[in-house]
Design a protein around this motif. Structure first.
Motif, PDB file in Angstrom:
ATOM      1  N   LEU A 162       0.899  -1.354   0.019  1.00  0.00           N
ATOM      2  CA  LEU A 162      -0.001  -0.072   0.061  1.00  0.00           C
ATOM      3  C   LEU A 162       0.886   1.329   0.174  1.00  0.00           C
ATOM      4  CD1 LEU A 162      -2.787   1.378   0.274  1.00  0.00           C
ATOM      5  CD2 LEU A 162      -2.827   1.210   2.409  1.00  0.00           C
ATOM      6  N   LEU A 163       2.045   1.151   0.896  1.00  0.00           N
ATOM      7  CA  LEU A 163       2.633   2.380   0.849  1.00  0.00           C
ATOM      8  C   LEU A 163       3.352   2.660  -0.579  1.00  0.00           C
ATOM      9  CD1 LEU A 163       4.161   4.568   2.604  1.00  0.00           C
ATOM     10  CD2 LEU A 163       5.905   3.085   2.977  1.00  0.00           C
ATOM     11  N   SER A 164       3.697   1.614  -1.261  1.00  0.00           N
ATOM     12  CA  SER A 164       4.442   1.757  -2.405  1.00  0.00           C
ATOM     13  C   SER A 164       3.655   2.351  -3.477  1.00  0.00           C
ATOM     14  CB  SER A 164       5.024   0.464  -2.937  1.00  0.00           C
ATOM     15  OG  SER A 164       3.858  -0.226  -3.388  1.00  0.00           O
ATOM     16  N   PHE A 165       2.320   2.225  -3.403  1.00  0.00           N
ATOM     17  CA  PHE A 165       1.206   2.760  -4.439  1.00  0.00           C
ATOM     18  C   PHE A 165       0.911   4.254  -3.865  1.00  0.00           C
ATOM     19  CE2 PHE A 165       0.436  -1.423  -5.676  1.00  0.00           C
ATOM     20  CZ  PHE A 165       0.101  -1.627  -7.085  1.00  0.00           C
ATOM     21  N   MET A 166       0.992   4.590  -2.558  1.00  0.00           N
ATOM     22  CA  MET A 166       0.652   5.845  -2.113  1.00  0.00           C
ATOM     23  C   MET A 166       1.645   6.953  -2.346  1.00  0.00           C
ATOM     24  SD  MET A 166      -1.417   5.090   1.553  1.00  0.00           S
ATOM     25  CE  MET A 166      -1.228   6.882   1.878  1.00  0.00           C
ATOM     26  N   LEU A 167       2.978   6.147  -2.519  1.00  0.00           N
ATOM     27  CA  LEU A 167       4.014   6.999  -2.816  1.00  0.00           C
ATOM     28  C   LEU A 167       4.181   7.453  -4.457  1.00  0.00           C
ATOM     29  CD1 LEU A 167       7.034   5.849  -0.653  1.00  0.00           C
ATOM     30  CD2 LEU A 167       5.751   7.792  -0.218  1.00  0.00           C
ATOM     31  N   GLU A 168       3.522   6.666  -5.069  1.00  0.00           N
ATOM     32  CA  GLU A 168       3.410   7.042  -6.503  1.00  0.00           C
ATOM     33  C   GLU A 168       2.742   8.325  -6.962  1.00  0.00           C
ATOM     34  OE1 GLU A 168       5.045   5.696  -9.224  1.00  0.00           O
ATOM     35  OE2 GLU A 168       6.279   5.110  -7.643  1.00  0.00           O
ATOM     36  N   LEU A 169       1.603   8.731  -5.889  1.00  0.00           N
ATOM     37  CA  LEU A 169       0.725   9.781  -6.102  1.00  0.00           C
ATOM     38  C   LEU A 169       1.483  11.095  -6.016  1.00  0.00           C
ATOM     39  CD1 LEU A 169      -2.393   8.475  -3.625  1.00  0.00           C
ATOM     40  CD2 LEU A 169      -2.287   8.318  -6.157  1.00  0.00           C
ATOM     41  N   THR A 170       0.766  12.115  -6.442  1.00  0.00           N
ATOM     42  CA  THR A 170       1.121  13.629  -6.505  1.00  0.00           C
ATOM     43  C   THR A 170       0.566  14.151  -5.367  1.00  0.00           C
ATOM     44  OG1 THR A 170       1.807  13.379  -8.844  1.00  0.00           O
ATOM     45  CG2 THR A 170       1.750  15.527  -7.576  1.00  0.00           C
ATOM     46  N   TYR A 171       1.321  14.833  -4.338  1.00  0.00           N
ATOM     47  CA  TYR A 171       0.875  15.729  -3.469  1.00  0.00           C
ATOM     48  C   TYR A 171       1.280  17.208  -3.450  1.00  0.00           C
ATOM     49  CZ  TYR A 171       0.223  11.123  -1.462  1.00  0.00           C
ATOM     50  OH  TYR A 171      -0.083   9.620  -1.293  1.00  0.00           O
ATOM     51  N   CYS A 172       0.275  17.949  -3.845  1.00  0.00           N
ATOM     52  CA  CYS A 172       0.669  19.336  -4.200  1.00  0.00           C
ATOM     53  C   CYS A 172      -0.314  20.273  -3.391  1.00  0.00           C
ATOM     54  CB  CYS A 172       0.385  19.504  -5.682  1.00  0.00           C
ATOM     55  SG  CYS A 172      -1.247  19.144  -6.371  1.00  0.00           S
ATOM     56  N   GLY A 173      -0.855  19.714  -2.521  1.00  0.00           N
ATOM     57  CA  GLY A 173      -1.629  20.503  -1.376  1.00  0.00           C
ATOM     58  C   GLY A 173      -3.165  20.335  -1.674  1.00  0.00           C
ATOM     59  N   PRO A 174      -4.038  20.655  -0.613  1.00  0.00           N
ATOM     60  CA  PRO A 174      -3.417  21.361   0.643  1.00  0.00           C
ATOM     61  C   PRO A 174      -2.667  20.265   1.539  1.00  0.00           C
ATOM     62  CG  PRO A 174      -5.990  20.601   0.883  1.00  0.00           C
ATOM     63  CD  PRO A 174      -5.293  20.282  -0.448  1.00  0.00           C
ATOM     64  N   ASN A 175      -2.006  20.928   2.667  1.00  0.00           N
ATOM     65  CA  ASN A 175      -1.268  20.007   3.540  1.00  0.00           C
ATOM     66  C   ASN A 175      -1.754  19.907   5.022  1.00  0.00           C
ATOM     67  OD1 ASN A 175      -0.870  22.857   4.491  1.00  0.00           O
ATOM     68  ND2 ASN A 175       1.316  22.250   4.807  1.00  0.00           N
TER      69      ASN A 175
END
Length: 323
Positions: A162-175
């Protein structure tokens, strides 16, 4: 501030855990309450782990798994509560991007492992009550080690996927995370990329890695209760039930609170209530389990008493000198 990771542009380098910020002036009181709970949980779980390791009479399968559970609970509550208490005391609720995902990893890993350990413990009680003649040969040292190791490994595999898939996402805000720790659902909601695949993977992993141990636990107790009810004498039924009652309470608390939280999770109007219920499976089990197992178990109480008298009470010669 932008940073590049594996070719992806991410604006988020840190998160703000909103936690219990709405409580304002009550935060100091909450800090001391959680501090007492944390100290009690640490003392209780570390004490049980030490007693199980030191006392030869507790070197049995049931207490071997209990020692594993106590070690797990010590790590489990230490992963969430210190950061939460710092936020309550100093209002410093910032956690780095990597720190947030590390916290999520250990939370998911330990929670998944606990599911397996509880199922293994229920299987142990099933063999002891329903198959007593085969218990010693089946639940030998090698089998106990294999079951414990497989519990820790299965929890690790599920969380890493699950962590490997979540780290493939882009996180650009909000935070801002409206929670007191980094959980998978609020993190996925903060992603600005397509999260459908991650949500499907999360569901599939829960189905594959969480449902089987839950069903094993449920099935074991169906057979246990059925066997106990067939015992003719009242004394025999009480004695048989006493060997698994503590574990049944722990299992009911753990799965009951998780089910409540995940049923409420979809309802935004009950978000604050959801946050409160989350405390029941992140804070309650680590502090309640030592009390349940020690107060309802004569062997554990006897072992703790022996340990106390051996290391905490001065020898007779010392007491005579003090007089």
């Amino acid at each position: 501030m932008e940073q590049t990771t594996q070719g992806k542009q991410m604006n988020v380098t840190e998160y703000i855990l909103l936690g219990f910020g709405k409580f304002g002036q009550w935060q100091n009181i909450l800090f001391f309450v959680f501090l007492l709970i944390y100290i009690a949980a640490m003392i209780g779980n570390v004490l049980i782990a030490i007693v199980v390791a030191v006392d030869q009479h507790l070197h049995t399968p049931m207490y071997f798994f209990l020692g594993n559970l106590s070690c797990l609970e010590t790590c489990y509550i230490s992963n969430v509560m210190p950061k939460m208490m710092v936020g309550l005391l100093t209002e410093e609720n910032v956690i780095s991007f990597s720190g947030c995902f590390v916290q999520f990893f250990f939370f998911g890993y330990l929670m998944a492992t606990e599911c397996y350990l509880l199922s293994v413990m229920s299987y142990d009680r099933y063999l002891a009550i329903c198959k007593p003649l085969h218990y010693t040969t089946t639940m030998n040292t090698q089998m106990c080690i294999q079951l414990a190791v497989s519990s820790w490994i299965n929890g690790l595999i599920a969380t890493l996927i699950l962590l490997s898939f979540m780290l493939e996402l882009t996180y650009c805000g909000p935070n801002e995370i409206d929670h007191y720790f980094c959980d998978s659902v609020p993190l996925i909601k903060l992603s600005c990329s397509d999260t459908n695949l991650v949500e499907v993977v999360s569901f599939v992993l829960a189905f594959i890695f969480t449902l089987p141990p839950f069903l094993l636990t449920l099935t074991s107790y169906i057979f246990i209760i059925t066997t106990i009810l067939k015992i003719p004498s009242t004394t025999g039924r009480k004695k048989a039930f006493s060997t698994c009652s503590s574990h049944l309470i722990v299992v009911s608390t753990f799965y009951g609170t998780i089910m409540i939280v995940y049923m409420l999770r979809k309802r935004d109007t009950l978000h604050d209530l959801n946050k409160a219920f989350s405390l029941l499976y992140t804070v309650l089990p680590p502090v309640a389990n030592p009390l349940i197992y020690s107060l309802r178990n004569k062997e554990v109480k006897h072992a703790i008493g022996k340990l106390f008298w051996k290391y905490c009470i001065p020898p007779r010669s010392w007491r005579e000198l003090l007089q």
